[in-house]
Scaffold this motif. Structure first.
Motif, PDB file in Angstrom:
ATOM      1  N   GLY A  73     -51.141 -14.935 -19.783  1.00 37.20           N
ATOM      2  CA  GLY A  73     -50.247 -14.347 -18.529  1.00 37.20           C
ATOM      3  C   GLY A  73     -48.882 -13.601 -19.405  1.00 37.20           C
ATOM      4  O   GLY A  73     -47.914 -13.342 -18.902  1.00 37.20           O
ATOM      5  N   LYS A  74     -49.303 -12.900 -20.398  1.00 39.81           N
ATOM      6  CA  LYS A  74     -48.366 -12.266 -21.418  1.00 39.81           C
ATOM      7  C   LYS A  74     -48.882 -10.611 -21.518  1.00 39.81           C
ATOM      8  O   LYS A  74     -48.979  -9.983 -22.433  1.00 39.81           O
ATOM      9  N   VAL A  75     -48.865  -9.994 -20.237  1.00 44.38           N
ATOM     10  CA  VAL A  75     -49.396  -8.707 -20.340  1.00 44.38           C
ATOM     11  C   VAL A  75     -48.378  -7.733 -19.558  1.00 44.38           C
ATOM     12  O   VAL A  75     -47.586  -8.303 -18.800  1.00 44.38           O
ATOM     13  N   GLY A  76     -48.123  -6.659 -20.158  1.00 43.36           N
ATOM     14  CA  GLY A  76     -47.188  -5.592 -19.571  1.00 43.36           C
ATOM     15  C   GLY A  76     -45.709  -5.766 -20.166  1.00 43.36           C
ATOM     16  O   GLY A  76     -45.381  -6.852 -20.776  1.00 43.36           O
ATOM     17  N   GLY A  77     -44.937  -4.718 -19.710  1.00 44.02           N
ATOM     18  CA  GLY A  77     -43.435  -4.862 -19.981  1.00 44.02           C
ATOM     19  C   GLY A  77     -43.292  -4.937 -21.304  1.00 44.02           C
ATOM     20  O   GLY A  77     -43.546  -4.135 -22.088  1.00 44.02           O
ATOM     21  N   GLN A  78     -42.452  -6.192 -21.789  1.00 38.80           N
ATOM     22  CA  GLN A  78     -42.275  -6.271 -23.280  1.00 38.80           C
ATOM     23  C   GLN A  78     -43.090  -7.010 -23.844  1.00 38.80           C
ATOM     24  O   GLN A  78     -42.638  -7.598 -25.258  1.00 38.80           O
ATOM     25  N   SER A  79     -44.083  -7.504 -23.388  1.00 38.46           N
ATOM     26  CA  SER A  79     -45.172  -8.571 -24.220  1.00 38.46           C
ATOM     27  C   SER A  79     -45.909  -7.900 -25.613  1.00 38.46           C
ATOM     28  O   SER A  79     -46.268  -6.718 -25.473  1.00 38.46           O
ATOM     29  N   LYS A  80     -45.727  -8.363 -26.500  1.00 34.77           N
ATOM     30  CA  LYS A  80     -46.527  -8.095 -27.691  1.00 34.77           C
ATOM     31  C   LYS A  80     -47.328  -9.172 -28.244  1.00 34.77           C
ATOM     32  O   LYS A  80     -46.821 -10.200 -28.152  1.00 34.77           O
ATOM     33  N   PHE A  81     -48.152  -8.967 -28.935  1.00 37.59           N
ATOM     34  CA  PHE A  81     -49.029  -9.734 -29.708  1.00 37.59           C
ATOM     35  C   PHE A  81     -48.417 -10.359 -31.009  1.00 37.59           C
ATOM     36  O   PHE A  81     -47.741  -9.508 -31.825  1.00 37.59           O
ATOM     37  N   PRO A  82     -48.451 -11.405 -31.204  1.00 32.92           N
ATOM     38  CA  PRO A  82     -47.579 -12.243 -32.399  1.00 32.92           C
ATOM     39  C   PRO A  82     -48.489 -11.812 -33.593  1.00 32.92           C
ATOM     40  O   PRO A  82     -49.583 -11.813 -33.764  1.00 32.92           O
ATOM     41  N   ARG A  83     -47.611 -11.321 -34.570  1.00 33.79           N
ATOM     42  CA  ARG A  83     -48.131 -11.169 -35.808  1.00 33.79           C
ATOM     43  C   ARG A  83     -48.389 -12.172 -36.892  1.00 33.79           C
ATOM     44  O   ARG A  83     -49.450 -12.130 -37.878  1.00 33.79           O
ATOM     45  N   VAL A  84     -48.062 -13.241 -36.504  1.00 34.28           N
ATOM     46  CA  VAL A  84     -48.287 -14.682 -37.340  1.00 34.28           C
ATOM     47  C   VAL A  84     -48.657 -15.710 -36.325  1.00 34.28           C
ATOM     48  O   VAL A  84     -47.718 -15.838 -35.324  1.00 34.28           O
ATOM     49  N   LEU A  85     -49.735 -16.501 -36.450  1.00 34.94           N
ATOM     50  CA  LEU A  85     -49.940 -17.341 -35.426  1.00 34.94           C
ATOM     51  C   LEU A  85     -49.776 -18.615 -36.013  1.00 34.94           C
ATOM     52  O   LEU A  85     -50.082 -19.061 -37.182  1.00 34.94           O
ATOM     53  N   LYS A  86     -48.699 -19.638 -35.483  1.00 33.44           N
ATOM     54  CA  LYS A  86     -48.451 -20.925 -35.651  1.00 33.44           C
ATOM     55  C   LYS A  86     -48.549 -21.795 -34.636  1.00 33.44           C
ATOM     56  O   LYS A  86     -48.412 -21.491 -33.526  1.00 33.44           O
ATOM     57  N   LYS A  87     -48.693 -23.272 -34.860  1.00 37.12           N
ATOM     58  CA  LYS A  87     -48.541 -24.379 -34.037  1.00 37.12           C
ATOM     59  C   LYS A  87     -49.327 -24.091 -32.617  1.00 37.12           C
ATOM     60  O   LYS A  87     -50.612 -23.789 -32.746  1.00 37.12           O
TER      61      LYS A  87
END
Length: 516
Positions: free
Chosen positions: A486-500
């Motif tokens: 549910g993170k599409v559009g606007g100010q959503s960005k893919f995280p560069r580091v994946l944790k937890k």
């Protein structure tokens, strides 16, 4: 309307812009903090932390005693602590909590990693401050080599829905949606996609409507997060069967971008253009308009020092942050005149939206102290240091850009996580690549470039960091995962580091829902 373009081209300046150019950063910031504290002195927060007493110290012959008192009395807040102690009251309808007004808007923000949304207060004062800085940025274009007619062309702002959700006494939504709904009347002559399309909540529907209208608009400026602007341009080019975006928008001259580094997107972005355009970086967070690129031919931005935001700088090191990027108690903090160039800092801000000594979560470096010019280097919790390698997002972005250039690839998205390996550690990279490529070759060169960029990484590759893995995925996989969350559009960005939790979600998504 053409006269507006000519006036802007000749270099009209706002009073605030002139003030920043001919004042010291220290004087501007001291004045800003004084104004904020005077305004908030009778709020619940101001009374709890003796704002009136602190304000008296602004008259001291010792020019810096006010800041010593300020940071001695006020604690440092992260989102969870300030929301728990103060901001929750504003969502319950209380007035005069941290700022002397009832908060009418909350920007929903989860950055790039958190699973739950943050509710960031957006006051009337902050909306006006954002508008003022936005106008200053537009007027700064007079320093760029642009034809006067550019200022008469449409401005396509690709952001969240302006149709906000109402909850009792307040509205909530993306900051881009909140601010787009509060545009100055004169800007509506230029603003696209227009109020009707801007209200559309479904992201795919909004993009499709923009595609259908694109041929009817004379766009000179694009504004938005790189990933979504690029997807939109690809859709327009495909729909109309043209060679590039300039076949549809021949007067497109400027792209104003922010949120993430443009560098991973630059190569594929340029392929969508018929000719070069001007790229201008901006730093607009949910908490305020922090900085913008004020001069051409630079990859740095100037902090806005006299418009409702007071900055403090926390050296981003092991003395002030733990291995998970968590701020320690009583960190060392500095005002703007005390910083050093090329040192990495985390930002604390106090604002006209009722944030006080609030950890923004971004890390920056000053590249020009005299001009208050900065670059964003990453996030306090988006770095990788399993065993002391201290790998920043800035390191990651540069290394990925270098392998993309070497192998003539387009790598628009990437992410990395730390994993256990043979009783020690390894890094696992995921690269978005739609071309034929050899993962082993990319791994070797990526590893080599990271060693060149980061001495700590080079040391740990000979010690505890035993291996590097690279998995190549189609770009579509990254955007499908964002849609899945549910993170599409606007100010959503893919995280560069994946944790937890987000790492668990990613692994589950790759195993169960995405078949590469």
């Amino acid at each position: 309307m053409f006269i507006i373009g000519n006036l802007l081209k000749r270099g009209i300046r706002l009073r605030d812009s002139i003030q920043q150019e001919f004042s010291t950063p220290f004087d501007l910031q001291k004045s800003t903090l004084r104004k904020l504290m005077i305004k908030a002195r009778y709020t619940q927060f101001g009374q709890a932390f003796s704002f009136i007493e602190i304000l008296k110290s602004f008259r001291s012959k010792n020019q810096e005693v006010f800041y010593e008192n300020f940071k001695e009395i006020l604690p440092v807040y992260e989102y969870e602590s300030i929301y728990r102690e103060w901001w929750h009251k504003t969502r319950e309808g209380e007035k005069n909590v941290c700022w002397p007004e009832q908060v009418k808007y909350f920007a929903l923000s989860s950055g790039t990693s958190e699973a739950t949304s943050k509710y960031i207060p957006v006051t009337r004062s902050m909306i006006k401050a954002i508008q003022r800085t936005g106008i200053r940025q537009i007027l700064s274009l007079s320093k760029f080599d642009l034809p006067a007619k550019t200022y008469e062309k449409g401005m396509l702002m690709l952001g969240g829905s302006t149709e906000l959700n109402r909850y009792g006494t307040y509205f909530e939504g993306d900051l881009s949606g909140i601010t787009a709904g509060q545009l100055p009347f004169w800007l509506h002559f230029f603003y696209k996609p227009g109020q009707r399309i801007a209200r559309t909540k479904d992201w795919d529907s909004k993009l499709n409507e923009i595609v259908l209208k694109a041929k009817d608009w004379d766009i000179g400026h694009l504004m938005g997060v790189p990933a979504w602007i690029q997807i939109l341009m690809e859709k327009i080019i495909a729909h109309y069967g043209v060679n590039d975006i300039h076949d549809i928008w021949p007067n497109l001259e400027v792209y104003v971008h922010g949120g993430v580094s443009l560098d991973p997107y630059r190569k594929s972005f340029n392929k969508l253009l018929g000719r070069p355009i001007t790229y201008i970086e901006t730093y607009l967070a949910s908490e305020g308009f922090i900085a913008f690129q004020a001069l051409p031919n630079r990859r740095s931005m100037r902090l806005v020092l006299n418009n409702g935001i007071f900055y403090e700088f926390v050296p981003f090191n092991s003395r002030n942050f733990d291995d998970d990027g968590q701020l320690v108690a009583n960190p060392e903090t500095y005002m703007i005149h005390e910083i050093n160039e090329q040192q990495e800092y985390a930002l604390l801000i106090s604002t006209c939206a009722g944030a006080w000594r609030y950890l923004l979560g971004d890390t920056i470096k000053f590249v020009n102290k005299e001009e208050s010019e900065i670059v964003i280097t990453g996030r306090t919790k988006h770095f990788l240091s399993l065993c002391g390698e201290h790998l920043s997002v800035d390191n990651m972005t540069k290394a990925v850009e270098m392998i993309a250039d070497e192998f003539d690839l387009s790598i628009r998205e990437f992410t990395v996580t730390g994993v256990s390996h043979e009783s020690l550690f390894a890094h696992h990279w995921y690269l978005a690549c739609d071309q034929v490529a050899n993962a082993d070759q990319l791994r070797d060169r990526l590893d080599r470039y990271l060693k060149d960029l980061n001495d700590d990484y080079a040391v740990e590759r000979r010690a505890a960091l035993k291996e590097v893995f690279v998995t190549l995925l189609p770009t579509e996989a990254f955007y499908a995962f964002m849609k899945h969350r549910g993170k599409v559009g606007g100010q959503s960005k893919f995280p560069r580091v994946l944790k937890k939790q987000i790492l668990e979600d990613w692994n589950a998504f790759l195993a169960d829902q995405w078949k590469s």
